[in-house]
Design a protein around this motif. Structure first.
Motif, PDB file in Angstrom:
ATOM      1  N   GLN A   1     110.901 -73.311  79.096  1.00 40.97           N
ATOM      2  CA  GLN A   1     111.524 -73.019  80.152  1.00 40.97           C
ATOM      3  C   GLN A   1     111.871 -71.659  80.218  1.00 40.97           C
ATOM      4  OE1 GLN A   1     114.410 -76.101  80.059  1.00 40.97           O
ATOM      5  NE2 GLN A   1     113.189 -77.562  81.088  1.00 40.97           N
ATOM      6  N   ARG A   2     112.131 -70.962  78.975  1.00 38.73           N
ATOM      7  CA  ARG A   2     112.701 -69.728  79.170  1.00 38.73           C
ATOM      8  C   ARG A   2     111.186 -68.550  79.001  1.00 38.73           C
ATOM      9  NH1 ARG A   2     116.774 -66.970  74.470  1.00 38.73           N
ATOM     10  NH2 ARG A   2     116.733 -64.900  75.601  1.00 38.73           N
ATOM     11  N   HIS A   3     110.153 -69.105  78.630  1.00 39.60           N
ATOM     12  CA  HIS A   3     109.058 -68.357  78.305  1.00 39.60           C
ATOM     13  C   HIS A   3     108.035 -68.834  78.838  1.00 39.60           C
ATOM     14  CE1 HIS A   3     111.378 -65.411  75.869  1.00 39.60           C
ATOM     15  NE2 HIS A   3     111.901 -66.590  75.193  1.00 39.60           N
ATOM     16  N   PRO A   4     107.807 -69.334  80.066  1.00 37.48           N
ATOM     17  CA  PRO A   4     106.685 -70.108  80.718  1.00 37.48           C
ATOM     18  C   PRO A   4     105.506 -69.370  80.815  1.00 37.48           C
ATOM     19  CG  PRO A   4     108.161 -69.488  82.560  1.00 37.48           C
ATOM     20  CD  PRO A   4     108.762 -69.016  80.996  1.00 37.48           C
ATOM     21  N   ARG A   5     105.398 -68.105  80.946  1.00 38.82           N
ATOM     22  CA  ARG A   5     104.133 -67.465  80.913  1.00 38.82           C
ATOM     23  C   ARG A   5     103.536 -67.322  79.636  1.00 38.82           C
ATOM     24  NH1 ARG A   5     106.028 -61.918  83.970  1.00 38.82           N
ATOM     25  NH2 ARG A   5     107.823 -62.382  82.325  1.00 38.82           N
ATOM     26  N   VAL A   6     104.414 -67.106  78.421  1.00 39.64           N
ATOM     27  CA  VAL A   6     104.021 -67.113  77.194  1.00 39.64           C
ATOM     28  C   VAL A   6     103.238 -68.456  76.882  1.00 39.64           C
ATOM     29  CG1 VAL A   6     104.622 -67.066  74.854  1.00 39.64           C
ATOM     30  CG2 VAL A   6     105.552 -65.357  76.196  1.00 39.64           C
ATOM     31  N   TYR A   7     103.952 -69.517  77.312  1.00 38.18           N
ATOM     32  CA  TYR A   7     103.215 -70.861  77.043  1.00 38.18           C
ATOM     33  C   TYR A   7     102.185 -71.103  77.627  1.00 38.18           C
ATOM     34  CZ  TYR A   7     103.132 -75.706  75.484  1.00 38.18           C
ATOM     35  OH  TYR A   7     102.759 -76.929  75.033  1.00 38.18           O
ATOM     36  N   ARG A   8     101.984 -70.451  78.859  1.00 45.21           N
ATOM     37  CA  ARG A   8     100.698 -70.714  79.670  1.00 45.21           C
ATOM     38  C   ARG A   8      99.529 -69.640  79.283  1.00 45.21           C
ATOM     39  NH1 ARG A   8     101.933 -68.046  84.754  1.00 45.21           N
ATOM     40  NH2 ARG A   8     103.711 -69.495  84.856  1.00 45.21           N
ATOM     41  N   ILE A   9      99.742 -68.950  78.465  1.00 41.71           N
ATOM     42  CA  ILE A   9      98.543 -68.056  77.740  1.00 41.71           C
ATOM     43  C   ILE A   9      98.152 -69.066  76.605  1.00 41.71           C
ATOM     44  CG2 ILE A   9      98.333 -66.227  76.095  1.00 41.71           C
ATOM     45  CD1 ILE A   9     100.106 -64.580  77.568  1.00 41.71           C
ATOM     46  N   TYR A  10      99.071 -69.695  75.909  1.00 44.15           N
ATOM     47  CA  TYR A  10      98.643 -70.723  74.776  1.00 44.15           C
ATOM     48  C   TYR A  10      97.879 -71.780  75.522  1.00 44.15           C
ATOM     49  CZ  TYR A  10      99.039 -74.341  71.410  1.00 44.15           C
ATOM     50  OH  TYR A  10      98.769 -75.746  70.704  1.00 44.15           O
ATOM     51  N   LEU A  11      98.175 -72.473  76.570  1.00 41.41           N
ATOM     52  CA  LEU A  11      97.572 -73.452  77.196  1.00 41.41           C
ATOM     53  C   LEU A  11      96.029 -72.850  77.545  1.00 41.41           C
ATOM     54  CD1 LEU A  11     100.258 -75.226  79.527  1.00 41.41           C
ATOM     55  CD2 LEU A  11      99.306 -75.999  77.235  1.00 41.41           C
ATOM     56  N   LYS A  12      96.139 -71.827  78.212  1.00 39.45           N
ATOM     57  CA  LYS A  12      94.766 -71.206  78.525  1.00 39.45           C
ATOM     58  C   LYS A  12      93.942 -70.976  77.137  1.00 39.45           C
ATOM     59  CE  LYS A  12      96.119 -68.602  82.840  1.00 39.45           C
ATOM     60  NZ  LYS A  12      94.972 -69.343  83.857  1.00 39.45           N
ATOM     61  N   MET A  13      94.653 -70.682  76.185  1.00 40.17           N
ATOM     62  CA  MET A  13      93.653 -70.696  74.922  1.00 40.17           C
ATOM     63  C   MET A  13      92.989 -71.682  74.531  1.00 40.17           C
ATOM     64  SD  MET A  13      95.766 -67.851  72.683  1.00 40.17           S
ATOM     65  CE  MET A  13      94.553 -67.814  71.286  1.00 40.17           C
ATOM     66  N   LEU A  14      93.875 -72.855  74.648  1.00 38.61           N
ATOM     67  CA  LEU A  14      93.525 -74.032  74.545  1.00 38.61           C
ATOM     68  C   LEU A  14      92.355 -74.714  75.176  1.00 38.61           C
ATOM     69  CD1 LEU A  14      96.713 -76.195  73.550  1.00 38.61           C
ATOM     70  CD2 LEU A  14      94.941 -75.477  72.096  1.00 38.61           C
ATOM     71  N   PHE A  15      92.508 -74.691  76.395  1.00 39.23           N
ATOM     72  CA  PHE A  15      91.686 -75.169  77.422  1.00 39.23           C
ATOM     73  C   PHE A  15      90.433 -74.431  77.870  1.00 39.23           C
ATOM     74  CE2 PHE A  15      95.706 -77.600  77.785  1.00 39.23           C
ATOM     75  CZ  PHE A  15      95.087 -78.767  77.231  1.00 39.23           C
ATOM     76  N   GLN A  16      90.528 -72.837  77.687  1.00 42.29           N
ATOM     77  CA  GLN A  16      89.586 -72.025  78.073  1.00 42.29           C
ATOM     78  C   GLN A  16      89.064 -71.442  76.817  1.00 42.29           C
ATOM     79  OE1 GLN A  16      91.095 -69.256  80.765  1.00 42.29           O
ATOM     80  NE2 GLN A  16      91.800 -71.070  82.390  1.00 42.29           N
ATOM     81  N   GLU A  17      87.654 -71.589  76.469  1.00 34.01           N
ATOM     82  CA  GLU A  17      87.081 -70.815  75.087  1.00 34.01           C
ATOM     83  C   GLU A  17      86.940 -69.392  75.142  1.00 34.01           C
ATOM     84  OE1 GLU A  17      83.764 -73.080  73.964  1.00 34.01           O
ATOM     85  OE2 GLU A  17      84.522 -74.928  74.062  1.00 34.01           O
ATOM     86  N   ASP A  18      87.046 -68.818  76.372  1.00 35.31           N
ATOM     87  CA  ASP A  18      86.483 -67.152  76.537  1.00 35.31           C
ATOM     88  C   ASP A  18      87.533 -66.554  76.115  1.00 35.31           C
ATOM     89  OD1 ASP A  18      84.918 -65.328  76.977  1.00 35.31           O
ATOM     90  OD2 ASP A  18      85.135 -65.512  79.245  1.00 35.31           O
ATOM     91  N   PHE A  19      88.187 -66.641  74.829  1.00 34.85           N
ATOM     92  CA  PHE A  19      89.205 -65.551  74.475  1.00 34.85           C
ATOM     93  C   PHE A  19      88.682 -64.992  73.231  1.00 34.85           C
ATOM     94  CE2 PHE A  19      92.084 -67.687  77.445  1.00 34.85           C
ATOM     95  CZ  PHE A  19      93.245 -66.979  77.528  1.00 34.85           C
ATOM     96  N   PRO A  20      88.992 -63.857  72.868  1.00 39.51           N
ATOM     97  CA  PRO A  20      88.604 -63.222  71.717  1.00 39.51           C
ATOM     98  C   PRO A  20      89.469 -63.899  70.329  1.00 39.51           C
ATOM     99  CG  PRO A  20      90.330 -61.713  72.812  1.00 39.51           C
ATOM    100  CD  PRO A  20      89.821 -62.997  73.736  1.00 39.51           C
ATOM    101  N   LEU A  21      88.526 -64.203  69.457  1.00 35.72           N
ATOM    102  CA  LEU A  21      89.079 -64.677  68.050  1.00 35.72           C
ATOM    103  C   LEU A  21      89.854 -65.773  68.395  1.00 35.72           C
ATOM    104  CD1 LEU A  21      90.446 -61.483  66.623  1.00 35.72           C
ATOM    105  CD2 LEU A  21      88.375 -62.580  66.236  1.00 35.72           C
TER     106      LEU A  21
ATOM    107  N   ASP B   1      89.511 -69.115  67.938  1.00 31.96           N
ATOM    108  CA  ASP B   1      89.403 -70.072  66.757  1.00 31.96           C
ATOM    109  C   ASP B   1      90.552 -69.584  65.751  1.00 31.96           C
ATOM    110  OD1 ASP B   1      87.721 -71.770  67.967  1.00 31.96           O
ATOM    111  OD2 ASP B   1      85.986 -71.436  66.939  1.00 31.96           O
ATOM    112  N   THR B   2      90.350 -68.317  65.657  1.00 30.13           N
ATOM    113  CA  THR B   2      91.136 -67.808  64.528  1.00 30.13           C
ATOM    114  C   THR B   2      92.799 -67.724  64.673  1.00 30.13           C
ATOM    115  OG1 THR B   2      89.489 -66.410  63.528  1.00 30.13           O
ATOM    116  CG2 THR B   2      91.745 -65.639  63.043  1.00 30.13           C
ATOM    117  N   LEU B   3      92.737 -67.534  66.075  1.00 31.65           N
ATOM    118  CA  LEU B   3      94.137 -67.472  66.442  1.00 31.65           C
ATOM    119  C   LEU B   3      94.944 -68.758  66.839  1.00 31.65           C
ATOM    120  CD1 LEU B   3      94.104 -64.495  69.478  1.00 31.65           C
ATOM    121  CD2 LEU B   3      94.794 -64.354  66.731  1.00 31.65           C
ATOM    122  N   LEU B   4      94.122 -69.603  67.386  1.00 34.32           N
ATOM    123  CA  LEU B   4      94.617 -71.087  67.162  1.00 34.32           C
ATOM    124  C   LEU B   4      94.807 -71.658  65.824  1.00 34.32           C
ATOM    125  CD1 LEU B   4      92.719 -72.624  70.463  1.00 34.32           C
ATOM    126  CD2 LEU B   4      95.062 -71.917  70.379  1.00 34.32           C
TER     127      LEU B   4
END
Length: 233
Positions: free
Chosen positions: A101-121, A123-126
Motif C-alpha cells: 500500500q505504501r509502495h504500490p509501484r515498486v510491487y508492480r515492478i515485481y509482479l511484472k517480473m513474475l508474469f512477463q519474461e522480457d526482463f534482463p537477468l 531468473d537471477t533477480l527472482l
C-alpha cells in the motif's frame, strides 16, 4: 554510479521515483530513457552517465526495492523479537500488505517480473528474491522449532518453502484479481485482510487433518498427501 551518488539527495530521490514509475508502468523493454529524461527535465546523456544504460538503471531500481523491503522486515523482526512463531508470521504478512500500500509501484515492478519474461537477468533477480525470503524466514522457523512451537519432525527447509510460497501468493492476491480465489483479498479492506490472515494462522497452527485422523502417523500422511503439513506443536 559514483556520479549519481554525488548528487544531492532530493535530486537522487526524484530520479529514483521517476524511474520506478517508468518501469512499473511500462515494464523493461517498453520503458524509455527518453521519456524518463524528459519527465525529469534532464538530458538522456545524464542518465547514461549515472547508470551506463537502461539495464544498469533497472538493476539499481531493483536493489533499491530490495533495500526498502529489508528495512521494513528489520522493523518487524525487532518488534516481534519476543513473540511466538505464529505472531511473527502474522505480523510479517501485515507488514507485506502495508508495504504494498505504501509502495504500490515498486510491487508492480515485481509482479511484472513474475508474469512477463522480457526482463534482463529475470531468473537471477527472482532467485535473489526467493533467497532473501528464505533468509528472513529460516531463523523464524528454527527458533519456533527450538522453542517447541513447531513440530520437530518436519524438514525446516520444507517449512520455509511452504511459507514463502503461500505468503508470496497471499500478497499477490492483494493486487491481482484472478489470484484472489474468492478470499476477498483483492484490494480488500483491512478487516477482511486480517480475517484471512487469522484463518491462515489457524491452518498453520493446526494443519488440515480432520477428526477422522486418529494417529500421528496417519495425520502426517494425510497432511503430506494434501501438501499442507501441520506445523503446530
Amino acid at each position: 554510479m559514483d556520479r549519481f551518488m554525488r548528487l544531492q539527495a532530493p535530486k537522487r530521490e526524484r530520479i529514483v521515483e521517476a524511474a520506478v514509475e517508468e518501469f512499473s508502468r511500462h515494464g523493461f523493454r517498453q520503458a524509455s530513457l527518453n521519456r524518463l529524461a524528459e519527465s525529469l527535465g534532464i538530458s538522456k546523456g545524464s542518465l547514461f552517465q549515472y547508470f551506463g544504460n537502461k539495464e544498469g538503471l533497472f538493476l539499481f531500481i531493483f536493489d533499491h526495492a530490495v533495500d526498502l523491503v529489508r528495512q521494513r522486515l528489520a522493523q518487524v523482526k525487532q518488534h516481534t523479537a519476543e513473540k511466538d512463531f505464529f505472531e511473527k508470521i502474522r505480523q510479517s504478512l501485515l507488514a507485506g500488505v502495508d508495504f504494498i500500500q505504501r509502495h504500490p509501484r515498486v510491487y508492480r515492478i515485481y509482479l511484472k517480473m513474475l508474469f512477463q519474461e522480457d526482463f534482463p537477468l529475470r531468473d537471477t533477480l527472482l532467485q535473489r528474491v526467493r533467497f532473501f525470503s528464505a533468509e528472513y524466514l529460516r531463523p523464524i522457523v528454527l527458533r519456533g522449532m527450538a522453542r517447541g512451537e513447531l513440530r520437530s519432525d518436519v524438514d525446516p527447509d520444507c517449512v520455509v518453502f511452504f511459507l514463502d510460497a503461500v505468503m508470496d501468493r497471499f500478497l499477490q492476491a492483494h493486487c491481482v484479481s484472478f489470484l484472489d480465489g474468492g478470499t476477498g483479498l483483492y484490494e480488500g479492506a483491512r478487516d477482511v485482510t486480517e480475517r484471512v490472515i487469522d484463518d491462515f494462522i489457524k491452518v498453520l497452527h493446526g494443519g488440515l487433518a480432520g477428526d477422522g485422523v486418529t494417529s500421528h502417523a496417519e495425520g502426517t500422511a494425510h497432511a503430506s498427501h494434501i501438501g499442507v503439513p501441520a506445523f503446530g506443536s
